[in-house]
Design a protein around this motif. Structure first.
Motif, PDB file in Angstrom:
ATOM      1  N   ARG A 106       0.528  -0.967  -0.250  1.00 21.64           N
ATOM      2  CA  ARG A 106      -0.064   0.508  -0.066  1.00 21.64           C
ATOM      3  C   ARG A 106       0.971   1.387   0.087  1.00 21.64           C
ATOM      4  N   GLY A 107       0.172   2.187  -0.511  1.00 18.52           N
ATOM      5  CA  GLY A 107       1.173   3.929  -0.428  1.00 18.52           C
ATOM      6  C   GLY A 107       2.106   4.215  -1.658  1.00 18.52           C
ATOM      7  N   GLN A 108       2.619   5.564  -1.717  1.00 17.11           N
ATOM      8  CA  GLN A 108       3.736   5.899  -2.985  1.00 17.11           C
ATOM      9  C   GLN A 108       4.566   6.152  -1.601  1.00 17.11           C
ATOM     10  N   LYS A 109       5.636   5.685  -3.114  1.00 14.90           N
ATOM     11  CA  LYS A 109       6.595   6.402  -2.914  1.00 14.90           C
ATOM     12  C   LYS A 109       7.093   8.287  -3.733  1.00 14.90           C
ATOM     13  N   LEU A 110       7.621   9.324  -3.279  1.00 16.48           N
ATOM     14  CA  LEU A 110       7.996  10.766  -3.206  1.00 16.48           C
ATOM     15  C   LEU A 110      10.063  10.491  -3.542  1.00 16.48           C
ATOM     16  N   PHE A 111      10.341  11.000  -4.169  1.00 18.29           N
ATOM     17  CA  PHE A 111      11.281  11.887  -4.385  1.00 18.29           C
ATOM     18  C   PHE A 111      12.326  10.598  -5.133  1.00 18.29           C
ATOM     19  N   ALA A 112      11.707   9.971  -6.032  1.00 18.30           N
ATOM     20  CA  ALA A 112      12.394   8.452  -6.339  1.00 18.30           C
ATOM     21  C   ALA A 112      13.169   8.500  -7.465  1.00 18.30           C
ATOM     22  N   SER A 113      14.178   8.986  -7.080  1.00 22.24           N
ATOM     23  CA  SER A 113      15.443   9.082  -8.348  1.00 22.24           C
ATOM     24  C   SER A 113      15.166   8.384  -9.380  1.00 22.24           C
ATOM     25  N   GLY A 114      15.607   8.707 -10.261  1.00 22.83           N
ATOM     26  CA  GLY A 114      16.157   8.492 -11.299  1.00 22.83           C
ATOM     27  C   GLY A 114      14.653   7.046 -12.175  1.00 22.83           C
ATOM     28  N   ALA A 115      13.226   8.378 -12.084  1.00 26.43           N
ATOM     29  CA  ALA A 115      12.784   6.695 -12.025  1.00 26.43           C
ATOM     30  C   ALA A 115      12.440   6.556 -13.722  1.00 26.43           C
ATOM     31  N   ASP A 116      12.880   7.609 -13.816  1.00 17.59           N
ATOM     32  CA  ASP A 116      12.825   6.992 -15.655  1.00 17.59           C
ATOM     33  C   ASP A 116      13.494   6.431 -16.455  1.00 17.59           C
ATOM     34  N   VAL A 117      14.642   5.602 -15.344  1.00 16.39           N
ATOM     35  CA  VAL A 117      16.141   5.085 -16.043  1.00 16.39           C
ATOM     36  C   VAL A 117      16.726   4.516 -15.586  1.00 16.39           C
ATOM     37  N   LEU A 118      16.128   3.923 -14.291  1.00 16.86           N
ATOM     38  CA  LEU A 118      16.243   2.657 -13.318  1.00 16.86           C
ATOM     39  C   LEU A 118      16.264   1.429 -14.085  1.00 16.86           C
ATOM     40  N   ASP A 119      16.882   0.538 -14.051  1.00 12.34           N
ATOM     41  CA  ASP A 119      16.411  -0.770 -13.992  1.00 12.34           C
ATOM     42  C   ASP A 119      16.512  -2.429 -13.318  1.00 12.34           C
ATOM     43  N   HIS A 120      16.462  -1.474 -12.351  1.00 15.34           N
ATOM     44  CA  HIS A 120      16.268  -2.010 -10.904  1.00 15.34           C
ATOM     45  C   HIS A 120      16.033  -1.621  -9.620  1.00 15.34           C
ATOM     46  N   VAL A 121      15.244  -1.419  -8.975  1.00 17.45           N
ATOM     47  CA  VAL A 121      15.095  -0.918  -7.809  1.00 17.45           C
ATOM     48  C   VAL A 121      14.508  -1.068  -6.195  1.00 17.45           C
ATOM     49  N   ILE A 122      15.488  -0.636  -4.896  1.00 13.08           N
ATOM     50  CA  ILE A 122      14.882  -1.266  -3.782  1.00 13.08           C
ATOM     51  C   ILE A 122      14.355  -0.218  -2.644  1.00 13.08           C
ATOM     52  N   VAL A 123      12.937  -0.979  -2.767  1.00 15.79           N
ATOM     53  CA  VAL A 123      12.470   0.494  -1.830  1.00 15.79           C
ATOM     54  C   VAL A 123      11.899  -0.163  -0.246  1.00 15.79           C
ATOM     55  N   SER A 124      12.197   0.758   0.157  1.00 16.70           N
ATOM     56  CA  SER A 124      11.318   0.481   1.755  1.00 16.70           C
ATOM     57  C   SER A 124       9.759   0.581   2.032  1.00 16.70           C
ATOM     58  N   ALA A 125       9.552  -0.799   2.915  1.00 21.18           N
ATOM     59  CA  ALA A 125       8.311  -0.597   2.970  1.00 21.18           C
ATOM     60  C   ALA A 125       8.020  -0.938   4.384  1.00 21.18           C
ATOM     61  N   GLY A 126       7.398  -0.287   5.213  1.00 20.91           N
ATOM     62  CA  GLY A 126       6.934  -0.606   6.273  1.00 20.91           C
ATOM     63  C   GLY A 126       6.172  -1.499   6.858  1.00 20.91           C
ATOM     64  N   THR A 127       6.858  -2.344   7.884  1.00 22.10           N
ATOM     65  CA  THR A 127       6.680  -3.689   8.812  1.00 22.10           C
ATOM     66  C   THR A 127       6.042  -3.724  10.239  1.00 22.10           C
ATOM     67  N   GLY A 128       5.656  -4.331  11.562  1.00 20.76           N
ATOM     68  CA  GLY A 128       5.555  -3.878  12.585  1.00 20.76           C
ATOM     69  C   GLY A 128       6.902  -4.214  12.884  1.00 20.76           C
ATOM     70  N   ASP A 129       7.413  -4.042  12.246  1.00 19.29           N
ATOM     71  CA  ASP A 129       9.397  -4.684  12.846  1.00 19.29           C
ATOM     72  C   ASP A 129       9.696  -3.700  12.505  1.00 19.29           C
ATOM     73  N   GLY A 130       9.275  -3.110  11.715  1.00 20.01           N
ATOM     74  CA  GLY A 130      10.958  -2.269  10.898  1.00 20.01           C
ATOM     75  C   GLY A 130      10.956  -2.163   9.647  1.00 20.01           C
ATOM     76  N   PRO A 131      10.662  -1.750   8.619  1.00 20.00           N
ATOM     77  CA  PRO A 131      11.047  -1.283   7.037  1.00 20.00           C
ATOM     78  C   PRO A 131      11.364  -2.515   6.578  1.00 20.00           C
ATOM     79  N   GLN A 132      10.996  -2.819   5.520  1.00 11.99           N
ATOM     80  CA  GLN A 132      11.569  -4.228   4.371  1.00 11.99           C
ATOM     81  C   GLN A 132      12.062  -3.621   3.227  1.00 11.99           C
ATOM     82  N   LEU A 133      13.140  -4.163   2.527  1.00 13.92           N
ATOM     83  CA  LEU A 133      13.766  -3.774   1.418  1.00 13.92           C
ATOM     84  C   LEU A 133      13.297  -4.642   0.825  1.00 13.92           C
ATOM     85  N   LEU A 134      12.958  -4.188  -0.195  1.00 12.54           N
ATOM     86  CA  LEU A 134      12.252  -5.237  -1.271  1.00 12.54           C
ATOM     87  C   LEU A 134      12.617  -4.602  -2.761  1.00 12.54           C
TER      88      LEU A 134
END
Length: 335
Positions: A106-134
């Motif tokens: 759920r939700g959105q990321k802002l300031f997604a640098s390189g949104a038009d050029v990256l090949d792979h991206v890691i995003v952080s997603a909130g969980t009850g135990d801290g952010p999970q990297l995906l």
């Protein structure tokens, strides 16, 4: 010519195909051709590379630093994964923070640098135990990226728009580490030395432009102008010394969480020196340097925006609270 110099030259020579100089795709192409994305670099070489790319183009430096950041996270928390191409990491949340809700995001990321050029991206997603990297590949995010929403006066070529992750299946992503690993120091806030090194490159570029123009005008020996140029030179060197000692501590194999404070203080110091440097440059070059065709204008706008990221007041307050509460840190920084 070294690999770093060659990569910086390719970035500097990227075609001016965008509304404010080279576009994100042109800069990304130069970075891919430059050969630094997969190159094994020592700490000293990485420091030099970040500053050199930042000097060539600050937007390219931001994209390159994001790649370095993502590659380091893979090395730390998914050491068997060696993704090729241009990587990035998006951590900034907006009013609707990205979070894991059962099998979906759920939700959105802002300031997604390189949104038009990256090949792979890691995003952080909130969980009850801290952010999970995906980790996602670009095709998985098709239709969810909005780089055209990036409407600011500086860092235009980073296309740091919005990424809408609403309803995306968590199972489609590769989990990087576990919940909370992203926040482990000194690799979280301790990594801020890297983007400050990119900013140092821009400070050096502005200093070189100022020196060249004063010499061409025959003003380099004028006492006030020499004083301003000296202030710019010492600003660069002060930032370099602080950033190098931070990099040396944070990136050593036996680094400890407390080493992050060196990077935070160096990052804050770099921003302060950058402001002083730009003030001195404006006084030295006058109104002419505000023309959009002047070589300093875009760098000034890019750097002025970049040093405001991310939450410098929060970094400063947190660092001073930890220094005052820890006897060891207090002894190190206050004595």
């Amino acid at each position: 010519m070294t690999d770093i110099a060659r990569a910086a030259r390719l970035v500097a020579q990227a075609p001016c195909d965008g509304p404010d100089g080279p576009s994100g795709p042109a800069l990304a192409h130069a970075l891919r051709q430059g050969g630094l994305l997969d190159a094994p670099l020592s700490v000293g070489q990485l420091f030099e590379a970040l500053a050199a790319i930042g000097r060539a183009n600050l937007s390219a430096g931001r994209i390159f630093e994001g790649h370095v950041n993502a590659a380091k996270l893979l090395d730390l928390y998914a050491p068997g994964d060696r993704r090729g191409g241009l990587l990035g990491i998006w951590g900034a949340d907006g009013p609707d923070p990205v979070r894991i809700d059962g099998p979906l995001l759920r939700g959105q990321k802002l300031f997604a640098s390189g949104a038009d050029v990256l090949d792979h991206v890691i995003v952080s997603a909130g969980t009850g135990d801290g952010p999970q990297l995906l980790l996602f590949s670009r095709p998985q995010l098709e239709g969810r990226l909005f780089p055209d929403e990036w409407r600011v006066s500086g860092m235009k070529a980073t296309a740091s728009g919005r990424c809408d992750l609403e309803g995306l299946a968590v199972a489609e992503a590769l989990r990087i580490g576990g919940p909370g690993d992203y926040l482990i120091e000194p690799h979280f806030q301790g990594g801020v030395w890297r983007y400050a090194a990119v900013q140092l490159g821009a400070m050096r570029a502005l200093t070189a432009i100022t020196a060249d123009q004063l010499q061409r005008r025959g003003q380099d020996a004028a006492p006030l102008q020499a004083m301003r140029l000296r202030r710019m030179v010492t600003a660069c060197e002060t930032a370099r010394l602080w950033l190098w000692q931070a990099a040396d501590r944070v990136e050593r194999p036996d680094a400890v969480p407390e080493d992050a404070e060196a990077a935070i203080l160096a990052r804050l110091l770099t921003a302060e020196e950058a402001v002083a440097l730009m003030n001195a440059m404006d006084q030295a070059l006058g109104a002419a340097s505000f023309a959009t065709a002047h070589p300093a204008d875009r760098i000034r706008r890019d750097l002025g925006f970049y040093i405001r990221q991310a939450n410098p007041d929060g970094l400063a307050l947190g660092a001073m609270a930890r220094i005052l509460q820890s006897p060891a840190l207090r002894d190190r920084w206050i004595g």
